[in-house]
Write an enzyme that holds these catalytic residues in place. Structure first.
Site, PDB file in Angstrom:
ATOM      1  N   SER A 115       0.536  -1.587   0.202  1.00  0.00           N
ATOM      2  CA  SER A 115       0.382  -0.237  -0.071  1.00  0.00           C
ATOM      3  C   SER A 115       0.903   1.263   0.270  1.00  0.00           C
ATOM      4  O   SER A 115       0.137   2.580  -0.516  1.00  0.00           O
ATOM      5  CB  SER A 115      -0.674   0.155   0.877  1.00  0.00           C
ATOM      6  OG  SER A 115       0.061  -0.573   2.366  1.00  0.00           O
TER       7      SER A 115
ATOM      8  N   PRO B  96       2.384  13.218  14.045  1.00  0.00           N
ATOM      9  CA  PRO B  96       2.196  13.104  11.876  1.00  0.00           C
ATOM     10  C   PRO B  96       1.183  12.027  11.984  1.00  0.00           C
ATOM     11  O   PRO B  96       0.702  12.641  10.859  1.00  0.00           O
ATOM     12  CB  PRO B  96       2.992  11.056  12.115  1.00  0.00           C
ATOM     13  CG  PRO B  96       3.822  10.958  13.805  1.00  0.00           C
ATOM     14  CD  PRO B  96       3.149  12.296  14.865  1.00  0.00           C
TER      15      PRO B  96
ATOM     16  N   ASP C 234      -2.561  12.248  14.150  1.00  0.00           N
ATOM     17  CA  ASP C 234      -3.691  13.322  13.656  1.00  0.00           C
ATOM     18  C   ASP C 234      -3.472  14.142  13.222  1.00  0.00           C
ATOM     19  O   ASP C 234      -4.713  14.277  12.895  1.00  0.00           O
ATOM     20  CB  ASP C 234      -4.091  13.063  15.555  1.00  0.00           C
ATOM     21  CG  ASP C 234      -3.640  11.710  16.346  1.00  0.00           C
ATOM     22  OD1 ASP C 234      -4.487  10.735  15.663  1.00  0.00           O
ATOM     23  OD2 ASP C 234      -3.016  11.817  17.701  1.00  0.00           O
TER      24      ASP C 234
ATOM     25  N   HIS D  68      11.158  -5.114 -46.059  1.00  0.00           N
ATOM     26  CA  HIS D  68      11.878  -6.529 -45.644  1.00  0.00           C
ATOM     27  C   HIS D  68      13.564  -5.902 -45.921  1.00  0.00           C
ATOM     28  O   HIS D  68      14.049  -7.406 -46.672  1.00  0.00           O
ATOM     29  CB  HIS D  68      11.650  -8.005 -46.748  1.00  0.00           C
ATOM     30  CG  HIS D  68      10.249  -7.975 -46.941  1.00  0.00           C
ATOM     31  ND1 HIS D  68       9.607  -8.874 -45.910  1.00  0.00           N
ATOM     32  CD2 HIS D  68       9.517  -7.493 -48.071  1.00  0.00           C
ATOM     33  CE1 HIS D  68       7.761  -8.738 -46.319  1.00  0.00           C
ATOM     34  NE2 HIS D  68       8.185  -8.114 -47.811  1.00  0.00           N
TER      35      HIS D  68
ATOM     36  N   SER E 281      35.784   3.402 -30.341  1.00  0.00           N
ATOM     37  CA  SER E 281      36.062   1.684 -30.022  1.00  0.00           C
ATOM     38  C   SER E 281      37.991   2.878 -29.579  1.00  0.00           C
ATOM     39  O   SER E 281      38.202   3.194 -29.623  1.00  0.00           O
ATOM     40  CB  SER E 281      36.746   1.134 -31.779  1.00  0.00           C
ATOM     41  OG  SER E 281      37.492  -0.229 -31.164  1.00  0.00           O
TER      42      SER E 281
ATOM     43  N   LYS F  49      37.308   5.207 -35.437  1.00  0.00           N
ATOM     44  CA  LYS F  49      35.490   4.433 -35.396  1.00  0.00           C
ATOM     45  C   LYS F  49      34.438   5.251 -34.467  1.00  0.00           C
ATOM     46  O   LYS F  49      35.241   5.926 -33.958  1.00  0.00           O
ATOM     47  CB  LYS F  49      35.309   3.364 -35.448  1.00  0.00           C
ATOM     48  CG  LYS F  49      34.394   2.204 -35.424  1.00  0.00           C
ATOM     49  CD  LYS F  49      34.651   0.718 -35.260  1.00  0.00           C
ATOM     50  CE  LYS F  49      33.367   0.079 -35.027  1.00  0.00           C
ATOM     51  NZ  LYS F  49      31.869   0.714 -34.937  1.00  0.00           N
TER      52      LYS F  49
ATOM     53  N   ASN G 246      30.818   5.803 -33.885  1.00  0.00           N
ATOM     54  CA  ASN G 246      29.028   4.608 -33.763  1.00  0.00           C
ATOM     55  C   ASN G 246      28.467   5.066 -33.469  1.00  0.00           C
ATOM     56  O   ASN G 246      28.170   7.104 -32.991  1.00  0.00           O
ATOM     57  CB  ASN G 246      29.896   3.773 -32.535  1.00  0.00           C
ATOM     58  CG  ASN G 246      30.564   2.635 -32.716  1.00  0.00           C
ATOM     59  OD1 ASN G 246      30.716   2.243 -33.709  1.00  0.00           O
ATOM     60  ND2 ASN G 246      30.914   2.633 -31.014  1.00  0.00           N
TER      61      ASN G 246
ATOM     62  N   GLU H 122      22.042   4.425 -29.766  1.00  0.00           N
ATOM     63  CA  GLU H 122      22.008   2.768 -29.197  1.00  0.00           C
ATOM     64  C   GLU H 122      21.143   3.612 -27.445  1.00  0.00           C
ATOM     65  O   GLU H 122      20.848   2.628 -26.933  1.00  0.00           O
ATOM     66  CB  GLU H 122      23.063   2.617 -29.349  1.00  0.00           C
ATOM     67  CG  GLU H 122      23.426   2.249 -30.730  1.00  0.00           C
ATOM     68  CD  GLU H 122      24.981   1.896 -30.714  1.00  0.00           C
ATOM     69  OE1 GLU H 122      25.145   0.995 -31.515  1.00  0.00           O
ATOM     70  OE2 GLU H 122      25.622   2.261 -29.957  1.00  0.00           O
TER      71      GLU H 122
END
Length: 446
Positions: A100, A126, A128, A184, A314, A320, A322, A327
């Site tokens: 809960s 707290p 009441d 495709h 890399s 290289k 990426n 990603e």
């Protein structure tokens, strides 16, 4: 804890040691000791919502003549500090706790009572006082709706609107480029690059519309239902008044629930919203994946676009680069899809008058909204806005595409078209060259 580092607090179960500098009390400490399960805590949005609810409740109770105005003022001031994030370290509870969320509701009650007592110069209780006219069973569902509504309207929808704008702008910029369509993953008829990017923009626009369609139900609040939906110990006007107060505090369209029994026993709206978030994640996954494919290469891939170079790609292959932003966004989407499964399972556990997986629903719902908002902004700013188009390379590929023969179907027929396409592909020549040589005419079959 050393004797100097704790104090003794008491609750209905007896005495317990609480850290001396803690603003919370016995019930929070028991939960700290009972649930050492993970390092996952309620998100900032939920703590803010709890602060707003407690402050609004004190204001309404004072308006209804149920609470002394000075005490209500002290509670409101303390609750505002909680809403503003000034005491987040005082909310140490694991999300894997009582279903809960009672432990977290009492955590808020104890912290606010402590702060209000100091401000007032006399005891604020707290249960009441801070929890007057409330139950954990309506506070936590209300906090889920409030936090999610605020995050969706003030964070996620603006982020998606930014992404939509970036896509629309890019679609206009590249609309003159004719590129190879693909079905495709195989060459298909050409499309304009602006049409392709425009399709992404349409996905995001529909995502925004889906989120907006859920807001009326997300705006319905359980507050006023108290323990089981009957509203016991709350004034009959409390639910409507606190919803209006929360609407005024946040600028969100909150109303009291049309049926408190549904509001306590189910989390159907959270499940619905999570489904909309999952759909947005699916859209972002498609866009991110298309960007990766189009950027692939630069020599052996499609090489149609160049995403901004943001970091070396890399630790071993120099030069290289990426597609790091797509990603990262894909991982965001995967997380949101996983969160949706958790929320769906949580939603199934509305047993009789109460759902008992509220904390984990709250955590995953808020995380999904925040991740999608951040991911959308990053995708807009660091991928969509800055990618460039290899127009010469795209034009060369379009010119060599044998599937262009589809446009000749009405002239030479499907069968001759297939032969023409195969010949062009086998000889490595453009379709136009081969077609001009053969100069076929189509005769309808008799």
């Amino acid at each position: 804890m050393s004797e100097q580092s704790y104090r003794i607090e008491r609750d209905s179960l007896g005495e317990i040691k609480v850290p001396a500098d803690a603003l919370y009390g016995a019930q929070t400490q028991r939960a700290v000791e009972n649930f050492p399960i993970s390092d996952l805590r309620f998100p900032r949005a939920m703590i803010r919502a709890l602060g707003l609810i407690k402050g609004a409740a004190a204001a309404v109770n004072a308006e209804l003549g149920l609470m002394d105005p000075a005490m209500a003022d002290a509670i409101q001031a303390a609750a505002q500090e909680v809403a503003e994030g000034k005491h987040d370290r005082q909310f140490p509870l694991d999300i894997f706790q009582t279903g809960s969320g009672t432990s977290t509701n009492m955590n808020a009650n104890e912290v606010i009572a402590h702060l209000a007592s100091e401000r007032l110069g006399s005891k604020v209780h707290p249960n009441d006082h801070v929890n007057m006219s409330q139950s954990s069973n309506d506070v936590i569902p209300t906090a889920i709706h409030v936090s999610a509504y605020v995050l969706v309207t003030q964070d996620l929808i603006p982020a998606l609107t930014q992404l939509h704008g970036a896509l629309e702008k890019k679609a206009h910029e590249v609309d003159h480029v004719v590129t190879t369509g693909r079905t495709h993953l195989m060459d298909a008829m050409p499309v304009r690059l602006g049409q392709e990017v425009g399709g992404w923009a349409s996905q995001i626009a529909h995502g925004i519309q889906r989120l907006e369609s859920t807001l009326p139900r997300l705006g319905e609040l359980a507050q006023g239902a108290t323990a089981v939906g009957t509203g016991i110990n709350a004034h009959p006007e409390f639910g409507a008044r606190i919803a209006a107060k929360l609407a005024e505090m946040t600028g969100c369209a909150f109303v009291t629930s049309s049926n408190y029994f549904e509001a306590l026993s189910t989390q159907d709206t959270a499940v619905e919203l999570s489904g909309q978030l999952k759909t947005v994640a699916v859209s972002l996954m498609k866009i991110a994946n298309d960007l990766r494919w189009m950027n692939s290469g630069p020599i052996a891939g499609l090489g149609e676009i160049v995403l901004p170079a943001l970091q070396p790609g890399s630790s071993i292959m120099p030069g290289k680069i990426n597609p790091v932003i797509p990603e990262a966004v894909m991982m965001v989407c995967a997380q949101v899809m996983g969160n949706d499964v958790t929320i769906n399972l949580g939603g199934q556990h509305g047993n009789f008058q109460l759902n008992v997986m509220l904390p984990v629903i709250a955590y995953n719902l808020c995380q999904s909204i925040e991740l999608l908002a951040a991911g959308s902004r990053v995708l807009a700013d660091k991928a969509i806005a800055g990618f460039t188009v290899n127009e010469a390379h795209i034009a060369e590929l379009v010119g060599r595409n044998p599937i262009l023969v589809t446009a000749l179907n009405p002239v030479i027929g499907y069968e001759k078209g297939a032969k023409l396409a195969k010949q062009a592909y086998a000889e490595g020549r453009s379709l136009k060259e081969v077609a001009l040589v053969r100069r076929w005419r189509w005769r309808p079959p008799t």
